[in-house]
Design an enzyme around this catalytic site. Structure first.
Site, PDB file in Angstrom:
ATOM      1  N   VAL A 138      -1.300  -0.007  -0.461  1.00  0.00           N
ATOM      2  CA  VAL A 138      -0.265  -1.063  -0.255  1.00  0.00           C
ATOM      3  C   VAL A 138      -0.917  -2.065   0.672  1.00  0.00           C
ATOM      4  O   VAL A 138      -0.721  -3.171   0.590  1.00  0.00           O
ATOM      5  CB  VAL A 138       0.955  -0.268   0.039  1.00  0.00           C
ATOM      6  CG1 VAL A 138       2.269  -1.368   0.336  1.00  0.00           C
ATOM      7  CG2 VAL A 138       1.529   0.344  -0.722  1.00  0.00           C
ATOM      8  N   GLU A 139      -1.531  -1.457   1.926  1.00  0.00           N
ATOM      9  CA  GLU A 139      -1.920  -2.285   2.922  1.00  0.00           C
ATOM     10  C   GLU A 139      -3.146  -3.031   2.603  1.00  0.00           C
ATOM     11  O   GLU A 139      -3.207  -4.199   2.919  1.00  0.00           O
ATOM     12  CB  GLU A 139      -2.230  -1.234   4.042  1.00  0.00           C
ATOM     13  CG  GLU A 139      -1.005  -0.750   4.780  1.00  0.00           C
ATOM     14  CD  GLU A 139      -0.539  -1.705   5.684  1.00  0.00           C
ATOM     15  OE1 GLU A 139      -1.058  -2.682   5.856  1.00  0.00           O
ATOM     16  OE2 GLU A 139       0.739  -1.390   6.084  1.00  0.00           O
TER      17      GLU A 139
END
Length: 477
Positions: A138-139
């Protein structure tokens, strides 16, 4: 060969055995001396970083006989899922978004293969749900050099101020926000702290993205209005609202990739790399040559290094794939050349690159290139610059420079121009020309030293997921 390959051409290990295996590779020697390794496991006791990665004594340990109960890391990740499901249509929306982009997901999954075993190990040791190991998807899409528009760095996207809070060094020589080992452990420390604060993993993740102060205020607002205070009930920015659903979407894909047309890469339940202590300054070029790695392969595992030399005074480790670490060991024993061709010096007075290069006896081109000094800039007093190491210098860079090096630049004053003579001076030719006033100087810092931020570390996290190379709408290459 010290390591023997199994029939499948891969190494298998019992993951618990790795907790007691130690590797200490001592990089010793200089020009004309034979470099050797030490097998003294106690040599790493003074290095707090030494226990942060799987380690093996390449001189004594045979690994081919060690087997893991499961050879599939994805199964181990699935078995550790423990976060409650998020009942929100946003999870469906995010899962569909990923399923519609299989190439993007598969590239991210392939990148993760270098780091996931280490992250899962750390997550398991801390008793955290293994969903946390998927958070770098996600990051940053597991891009180790990802940088956001808000200057967040690395697979965990640490902002400069938050990185400082968690003792991640950011200087001329390295940025530990990109360090695989250090940033992972800092991120897990942070997430555990947030979980203790909010008592809920979904709220902890929201705080990791938005900042704990903002989440705490949102909870207080709901409490004052007699509203629920769970993740879905809080009012928050869209990015944070989508944050946990994105993680749950990756979880759904890992649980059933075929259902979404995704092919997961084969990940075996053993380390991808070993950590090697650096006890003498060594050039990146020497490491890649002796380990038979391309510069890109080395950088994928060691993205924190900013310069072509790795400094021993900083208690650094280099990460190498297992087979390449063995080759590095063998080649190093026979290597008689200099380990490092660079050194660092402190600049006592502010001067131009031309002046500095002349004084130090190096070319201006090399000085500018290795230190990223733009044209029209002067190096400010107190800065540290990297220069080719003189043949007479055998010592390594000092600990003070290795830990505190910064490079500050100041604009050069414009050249002086003669003022146009007035009528009287034309006749008498006796008045001296007036000097034009120089523009005021303005100090500029290079990217080697992080800019000071006024925001708190908690609010810095709000923009951490917006990476320039891995944002929601653009798959990184």
């Amino acid at each position: 060969m010290l390591l023997r390959q199994s029939n499948g051409g891969r190494w298998y290990f019992h993951w618990r055995s790795l907790l007691i295996i130690a590797l200490v590779a001592t990089l010793s020697g200089c020009a004309g001396m034979v470099n050797d390794w030490s097998s003294d496991a106690n040599g790493s006791a003074s290095n707090p970083r030494a226990a942060k990665a799987p380690r093996v004594d390449l001189g004594k340990q045979s690994l081919s006989s060690l087997t893991a109960p499961s050879s599939n890391l994805w199964l181990r990740i699935q078995d550790g899922f423990a976060m409650p499901e998020l009942n929100s249509p946003l999870v469906i929306t995010q899962t569909r978004w990923l399923a519609a982009r299989p190439d993007y997901v598969e590239r991210s999954m392939a990148r993760s293969s270098r780091y996931l075993f280490y992250i899962v190990e750390e997550v398991n040791l801390r008793g955290m749900p293994t969903e946390i190991a998927l958070l770098p998807f996600v990051e940053s899409a597991f891009n180790p050099v990802a940088k956001s528009t808000a200057k967040a760095m690395g697979i965990w996207q640490f902002m400069p101020a938050t990185g400082k809070d968690f003792k991640l060094t950011q200087n001329v020589f390295r940025d530990e926000r990109r360090d695989v080992l250090q940033s992972t452990n800092a991120a897990l420390d942070y997430l555990q702290r947030l979980h203790r604060q909010f008592g809920d993993w979904q709220l902890a993740l929201a705080a990791y993205n938005w900042g704990e102060g903002n989440v705490a205020k949102a909870i207080k607002r709901n409490q004052a209005a007699r509203l629920p205070t769970d993740y879905l009930s809080l009012k928050m920015p869209k990015e944070t609202r989508d944050y946990v659903p994105k993680l749950m979407a990756y979880k759904a894909i890992v649980l059933d990739p075929k259902a979404y047309g995704i092919v997961l890469p084969e990940l075996e339940n053993h380390p991808y790399f070993v950590a090697i202590d650096v006890t003498r300054d060594i050039d990146v070029e020497v490491v890649t040559k002796l380990s038979d790695l391309t510069p890109e392969e080395f950088r994928n595992l060691n993205p924190s290094f900013n310069k072509p030399v790795i400094l021993s005074a900083a208690n650094q480790q280099i990460l190498l794939p297992f087979g390449h670490a063995e080759l590095f060991q063998e080649n190093l024993k026979n290597y008689t050349g200099p380990l490092s061709s660079w050194t660092a010096v402190s600049v006592p007075v502010t001067e131009s690159a031309d002046q500095l290069a002349k004084r130090l006896g190096v070319t201006v081109a090399v000085l500018r290139e290795v230190n990223a000094i733009p044209a029209g800039m002067r190096v400010k007093a107190g800065s540290t610059v990297l220069i080719p190491k003189p043949s007479t210098k055998l010592t390594d860079v000092s600990e003070h420079l290795a830990e505190n090096a910064s490079l500050n630049l100041v604009r050069s004053a414009p050249a002086k121009k003669a003022a146009a003579p007035n009528a009287a001076s034309k006749k008498t030719n006796s008045a001296a020309p007036k000097n034009a006033q120089g523009a005021p100087k303005s100090t500029v810092k290079t990217a080697s030293k992080p800019a000071t931020q006024q925001k708190s570390a908690s609010t810095d996290r709000a923009k951490s997921a917006k990476t320039t190379t891995a944002k929601a709408g653009a798959a990184p290459q």
